[in-house]
Design a protein around this motif. Sequence first.
Motif, short mmCIF file in Angstrom:
data_model
loop_
_atom_site.label_atom_id
_atom_site.label_comp_id
_atom_site.label_asym_id
_atom_site.label_seq_id
_atom_site.Cartn_x
_atom_site.Cartn_y
_atom_site.Cartn_z
N ILE A 180 0.60 -1.45 0.22
CA ILE A 180 0.35 0.36 -0.50
C ILE A 180 0.58 1.38 0.01
O ILE A 180 1.94 1.49 0.45
CB ILE A 180 -0.90 0.39 0.67
CG1 ILE A 180 -2.00 -0.81 1.16
CG2 ILE A 180 -1.84 1.35 1.39
CD1 ILE A 180 -2.54 -1.15 2.61
N THR A 181 1.00 1.65 -1.00
CA THR A 181 1.43 3.44 -0.74
C THR A 181 0.76 4.99 -1.31
O THR A 181 0.08 4.78 -1.82
CB THR A 181 2.08 3.08 -2.85
OG1 THR A 181 3.05 2.13 -2.09
CG2 THR A 181 3.10 4.71 -2.49
N GLN A 194 -3.46 9.99 -3.41
CA GLN A 194 -3.79 9.21 -3.51
C GLN A 194 -3.32 7.45 -3.00
O GLN A 194 -2.62 7.51 -2.16
CB GLN A 194 -3.37 9.08 -5.25
CG GLN A 194 -3.30 7.72 -6.40
CD GLN A 194 -2.59 7.30 -8.09
OE1 GLN A 194 -4.02 8.49 -8.60
NE2 GLN A 194 -2.47 7.23 -8.18
N ILE A 195 -4.25 6.20 -3.08
CA ILE A 195 -3.67 5.50 -2.60
C ILE A 195 -3.01 4.20 -3.87
O ILE A 195 -4.02 4.11 -5.01
CB ILE A 195 -4.43 4.63 -2.10
CG1 ILE A 195 -5.21 5.59 -0.77
CG2 ILE A 195 -4.37 3.40 -1.15
CD1 ILE A 195 -6.25 5.13 0.29
N ASN A 196 -2.15 3.36 -4.10
CA ASN A 196 -1.71 2.64 -4.61
C ASN A 196 -1.28 0.91 -3.54
O ASN A 196 -1.00 1.68 -3.18
CB ASN A 196 -0.47 3.09 -5.77
CG ASN A 196 -0.19 4.09 -6.48
OD1 ASN A 196 -1.69 4.65 -6.30
ND2 ASN A 196 0.35 4.88 -7.06
N VAL A 197 -2.68 0.34 -4.79
CA VAL A 197 -2.36 -0.93 -4.50
C VAL A 197 -1.69 -2.35 -4.91
O VAL A 197 -2.57 -2.30 -5.56
CB VAL A 197 -3.87 -1.08 -3.12
CG1 VAL A 197 -3.98 -3.13 -2.91
CG2 VAL A 197 -3.93 -0.15 -3.04
N SER A 198 -1.48 -2.80 -4.45
CA SER A 198 -0.30 -4.41 -5.67
C SER A 198 -0.30 -4.91 -4.45
O SER A 198 0.30 -4.93 -3.06
CB SER A 198 0.99 -3.26 -5.89
OG SER A 198 0.91 -2.30 -7.05
N TRP A 240 2.23 -7.08 -8.65
CA TRP A 240 3.23 -6.34 -8.26
C TRP A 240 3.80 -6.73 -10.03
O TRP A 240 3.85 -7.48 -10.11
CB TRP A 240 4.21 -6.47 -7.39
CG TRP A 240 4.95 -5.08 -7.35
CD1 TRP A 240 4.88 -3.34 -7.40
CD2 TRP A 240 5.98 -4.95 -7.78
NE1 TRP A 240 5.99 -2.67 -7.33
CE2 TRP A 240 7.12 -3.74 -7.85
CE3 TRP A 240 7.20 -5.55 -8.85
CZ2 TRP A 240 7.79 -2.91 -8.36
CZ3 TRP A 240 8.19 -5.35 -8.85
CH2 TRP A 240 8.47 -4.24 -8.32
N PRO A 241 4.57 -5.45 -10.80
CA PRO A 241 3.99 -3.94 -10.93
C PRO A 241 2.85 -2.97 -10.81
O PRO A 241 3.12 -2.33 -11.18
CB PRO A 241 4.83 -3.65 -11.55
CG PRO A 241 5.38 -4.84 -12.52
CD PRO A 241 4.55 -5.54 -11.86
N LYS A 242 1.39 -4.27 -11.04
CA LYS A 242 0.54 -3.60 -11.28
C LYS A 242 -0.53 -2.75 -10.39
O LYS A 242 0.25 -3.37 -9.07
CB LYS A 242 -0.33 -4.41 -12.18
CG LYS A 242 0.08 -4.83 -14.10
CD LYS A 242 -0.45 -5.95 -14.05
CE LYS A 242 -0.52 -6.60 -15.74
NZ LYS A 242 -1.19 -7.70 -15.50
N THR A 243 -0.93 -2.18 -10.60
CA THR A 243 -1.56 -1.50 -8.83
C THR A 243 -2.78 -1.03 -9.28
O THR A 243 -3.30 -0.88 -10.65
CB THR A 243 -0.77 0.09 -9.21
OG1 THR A 243 -0.57 1.10 -9.56
CG2 THR A 243 0.48 0.27 -8.45
N LEU A 244 -3.97 -0.44 -8.09
CA LEU A 244 -4.63 -0.63 -8.36
C LEU A 244 -5.03 1.05 -7.41
O LEU A 244 -4.20 0.69 -6.60
CB LEU A 244 -5.58 -0.97 -7.36
CG LEU A 244 -6.96 -0.79 -7.68
CD1 LEU A 244 -8.22 -0.38 -8.10
CD2 LEU A 244 -7.81 -1.57 -6.46
N GLU A 245 -5.02 2.09 -8.22
CA GLU A 245 -5.19 2.93 -8.20
C GLU A 245 -6.27 4.16 -7.31
O GLU A 245 -7.35 3.99 -8.77
CB GLU A 245 -4.64 4.62 -9.01
CG GLU A 245 -2.90 4.22 -9.50
CD GLU A 245 -2.73 4.68 -10.67
OE1 GLU A 245 -3.57 5.46 -10.87
OE2 GLU A 245 -1.54 4.53 -11.70
#
Length: 453
Positions: A180-181, A194-198, A240-245
């Motif tokens: 979680i980024t 923004q929240i990025n989830v991989s 990862w490296p695909k993410t849910l933004e």
Amino acid sequence: MGFFSTIFGFCGFGLGISIGLVAGYFLFIYVQSSDVQNPEIRPLVDQDTETLQRMLPEIPQWVKNPDYDRLDWLNRFLEYMWPYLDKAICKTAKEIAKPIIAKEIPNYKIESVEFETLTLGSLPPTFQGMKVYVTDEKELIMEPSIKWAGNPNVLVAAKAFGMKATVQVLDLQVFVAPRITLKPLVPSFPCFAQINVSLMDKPYVDFGLKLFGADLMSIPGLYRFVQELIKDQVANMYLWPKTLEVPIMDPAKAFNRPVGMLHVKVLRAMKLKKKDLLGASDPYVKLKLTENNMPSKKTTVKHKNLNPEWNEEFNLVVKDPESQALELLVYDWEKVGKHDKMGMNVVPMKDLPHNEPKVMTLDLLKNMDLNDATNEKQRGQLEVELHYKPFKEEDMQKGFDETLTVQKAPEGTPPGGGLLVVVVHEGQDLEGKHHCNPSVRLIFRGEEKRTKV
């Protein structure tokens, strides 16, 4: 004789059983086996890997990896809050799914799809640990280890062609390790845009599935097929490296960057009330945008005039047109003492057209409370011309705080030379007779640069 033999037989059986039970009890209590040995107790560090896995099949991440932190407080919080979170999450899921289902079911000739039962059960997910990364970027990276062996019950009923079919999902188990980024970090709540989830590994998913009450997962080969299908589909989307933004804030609002300019022209005021003892007033207008720390702008003072004309222009920087409003206040200037407030009004920015001037005649009020009866009293009117000009996308250049990058030094820069970056943020408590339109002039080695007014 037959009768007596039967009586003696029953008595002998009962007596024999009683004697056997008593004897067996005393033998079990007082007789110990001689070949029983005391167990050997060894520290966990002396155990081999296979023994540890057999003894502790569910070892938390914070035990195996020192860089993972314990989250007992969060697990305790979830334990207490889970009954309420269960109801809230299920209610939100129904509200989100209802319009989607209503839109899709006509394509499949289905009459209706409804949740007959939807609950996440009594067992909350647990956090086995969390790793937090420290980077030089304006971001926060977390990798929690989440396990949920829950007892949810999801029963969906579908009706089509006069028939009803039910599908039930229960006994769900999910083991997942997401990254979680939160980025970029900004000075506006909730402090990230923004929240990025991989997913760092393929998730483990196990559940029970019933159709018409029959357990489909008991069909040979279907259990493994469904489990691998879910893993592959989720991995293809979010591994990862695909993410849910997930956007949280508009970038312009998050960085508090200007998005437009409001041009205000204060034209005139009409029918103002007398404030001075000699039967006149000395009016002037203060104007500012709400949610802005910049000082108010002021018109000149029109002495002894109840119908003043100013025709003075001002430019105000707009940062959030959805929430900001133009605040206009008319005061009576006093040479000594506090200036008397003659009236006010507010114009929401969202009510103004874009790139089109609008002339407005505003009734002056005591305050903005619509239920205040004193606002019915006539205090005069103020006429202004407002023109909101949003910036174009190419004009909204990202600032240094957002990009953390600067222009490259021009070609031919000598060794040891570089590029001087000057960021002018704001001015405060600037002096001016009534109002001012400031700009900043920068001079370096004879080269002059000037900011916009």
